[in-house]
Design an enzyme around this catalytic site. Structure first.
Site, short mmCIF file in Angstrom:
data_model
loop_
_atom_site.label_atom_id
_atom_site.label_comp_id
_atom_site.label_asym_id
_atom_site.label_seq_id
_atom_site.Cartn_x
_atom_site.Cartn_y
_atom_site.Cartn_z
N THR A 35 104.41 4.12 47.91
CA THR A 35 104.37 5.29 47.04
C THR A 35 104.02 6.51 47.90
O THR A 35 103.01 6.50 48.61
CB THR A 35 103.33 5.11 45.93
OG1 THR A 35 103.64 3.93 45.20
CG2 THR A 35 103.32 6.30 44.98
N TYR A 36 104.89 7.50 47.85
CA TYR A 36 104.68 8.74 48.60
C TYR A 36 104.16 9.82 47.66
O TYR A 36 104.61 9.91 46.52
CB TYR A 36 105.99 9.20 49.24
CG TYR A 36 106.43 8.30 50.37
CD1 TYR A 36 106.05 8.55 51.68
CD2 TYR A 36 107.19 7.16 50.12
CE1 TYR A 36 106.44 7.71 52.71
CE2 TYR A 36 107.58 6.31 51.15
CZ TYR A 36 107.20 6.59 52.44
OH TYR A 36 107.57 5.75 53.46
N TYR A 37 103.23 10.61 48.15
CA TYR A 37 102.58 11.62 47.32
C TYR A 37 102.95 13.03 47.74
O TYR A 37 103.12 13.32 48.93
CB TYR A 37 101.05 11.44 47.39
CG TYR A 37 100.62 10.17 46.68
CD1 TYR A 37 100.20 10.21 45.35
CD2 TYR A 37 100.67 8.95 47.33
CE1 TYR A 37 99.85 9.04 44.69
CE2 TYR A 37 100.31 7.77 46.67
CZ TYR A 37 99.91 7.84 45.36
OH TYR A 37 99.56 6.68 44.69
#
Lengths: 180, 180
Positions: A35-37
Site C-alpha cells: 500500500t502506497y501513501y
C-alpha cells in the site's frame, strides 16, 4: 552500495522451466500486498519519494509487515535511491496511525512473487494483479565502476532464460498500475 | 473502554515498601525512552495529538520498540483519547523514516518504570529524568457510570501507600519536562 535491477515482461511458466534447467536455487514464494501513501504536506510524485506498507504472506509461516521509505534518486545513472525499511508488528494499526496523521492510501499493488538465486543474482518472478507478469534480475555491487559488468551479467541471465534485455521496463509496478 | 489514571509526586522508596507490605504483585522494571515528534504540516500542540517512538529495555530480555499515535481528547471529563500502537523492529530506522517525511524529534522523556498490580489496579513507580518521581494508579472500566467508583478506588490505593490524591498532577511527563 549500488543496485543493478533489470525488469522485463515475461511468460513466467517458461522462465521457471528454464531456471530449473539451469539449476537456479529456489528461495520460496510469497504474496505481497503493497500500500502506497500520499502525504498531506507534499506531493511524493513531485519529490520522487514513496512511503509504503508491505504485507508479505509466505506459503508457510507467519505474515510479515514492513514500512518502507524510498527517497528521491540520488544518481540518475545508477538508479540509486535511499531506502529505509523496518518490520512492523501490526500493519492495520500502522495504517491507522498514518491515516490519522493525514497520509492517505493512494494505491495498492498485489503480486505473487517467486524468488530464485543464480550466479550471484536474485531472480524474481512477479505476477502482478492488473499489471502482468515480469521477471526482475538484481544484484548489488560495491563501487560504481562495477555497474557496467553487473548490468552485462544481468542481461546474460535474462538471455539464458529466453528473455530479451531490450524489453526492459523502467517503470515501477505502481507506475504501471496507475498508468501514464 | 474508559481509563482512569491518577498521578501524584512521591518518594518511590517509601511507596515501594508500602506496596510490599500490602502484598502488591511485582510486574518488573523497565527503562523507557520516549521520543516525541513535531509534524511538518500541523501543530500537535494545537491539535492535541502526539506521535511517539518508545524504546523499552527490560532488566532481562530484548529491547522493544513501539510507535504510538495519541489523538485529541474525545471526552474531557473522562480523559479518553484514541491511542494506536504497534511494535516496530528497529526504532532508529523508523526515526529515520519519520525525519525524511519531515517529522522532527521535539523532546525525549527517559524514565525508570517499576510496575506493580494491586486490587485490580496497575501501579507504576516512575523516576523521570529531569522531572522527578511519580506514582500512577490506573485501571479501565467498561462504562462511564463506573468511572466515579474506579476513581475512588484509585484514591484509596494512593492513600494506602501513604500518598494524598489531592496532590494529583494532570500534566503529562512531556508537559512537565517542557514546562509551562
Amino acid at each position: 552500495m549500488y543496485e543493478v535491477e533489470v525488469k522485463v515482461p515475461a511468460d513466467l511458466e517458461a522462465v521457471r522451466a528454464r531456471l530449473d534447467d539451469r539449476g537456479a536455487t529456489s528461495r520460496g514464494a510469497v504474496v505481497q500486498k503493497d500500500t502506497y501513501y500520499d502525504a498531506p504536506h507534499r506531493s511524493f510524485a513531485d519529490t520522487d519519494e514513496a512511503l509504503r506498507i508491505r504485507s508479505e504472506r509466505p506459503k508457510t509461516g507467519d505474515d510479515k509487515t514492513r514500512i518502507t521509505y524510498k527517497g528521491p534518486l540520488i544518481d540518475d545513472e545508477s538508479k540509486t535511491r535511499e531506502e529505509i525499511e523496518t518490520d512492523v508488528g501490526d500493519g492495520e494499526k500502522l495504517d491507522a496511525i498514518l491515516r490519522n496523521l493525514g497520509f492517505e492510501p493512494a494505491a495498492t499493488v498485489r503480486k505473487e512473487r517467486d524468488r530464485y538465486a543464480l550466479e550471484g543474482y536474485a531472480i524474481t518472478l512477479d505476477s502482478v494483479d492488473d499489471v502482468g507478469e515480469y521477471v526482475e534480475v538484481e544484484t548489488e555491487v560495491e563501487s560504481e565502476n562495477e555497474l557496467e559488468s553487473a548490468r552485462e551479467g544481468a542481461y546474460a541471465i535474462l538471455e539464458g532464460v529466453g528473455l530479451d534485455p531490450d524489453d526492459q521496463v523502467r517503470t515501477s509496478y505502481l507506475g504501471l498500475l496507475l498508468g501514464p
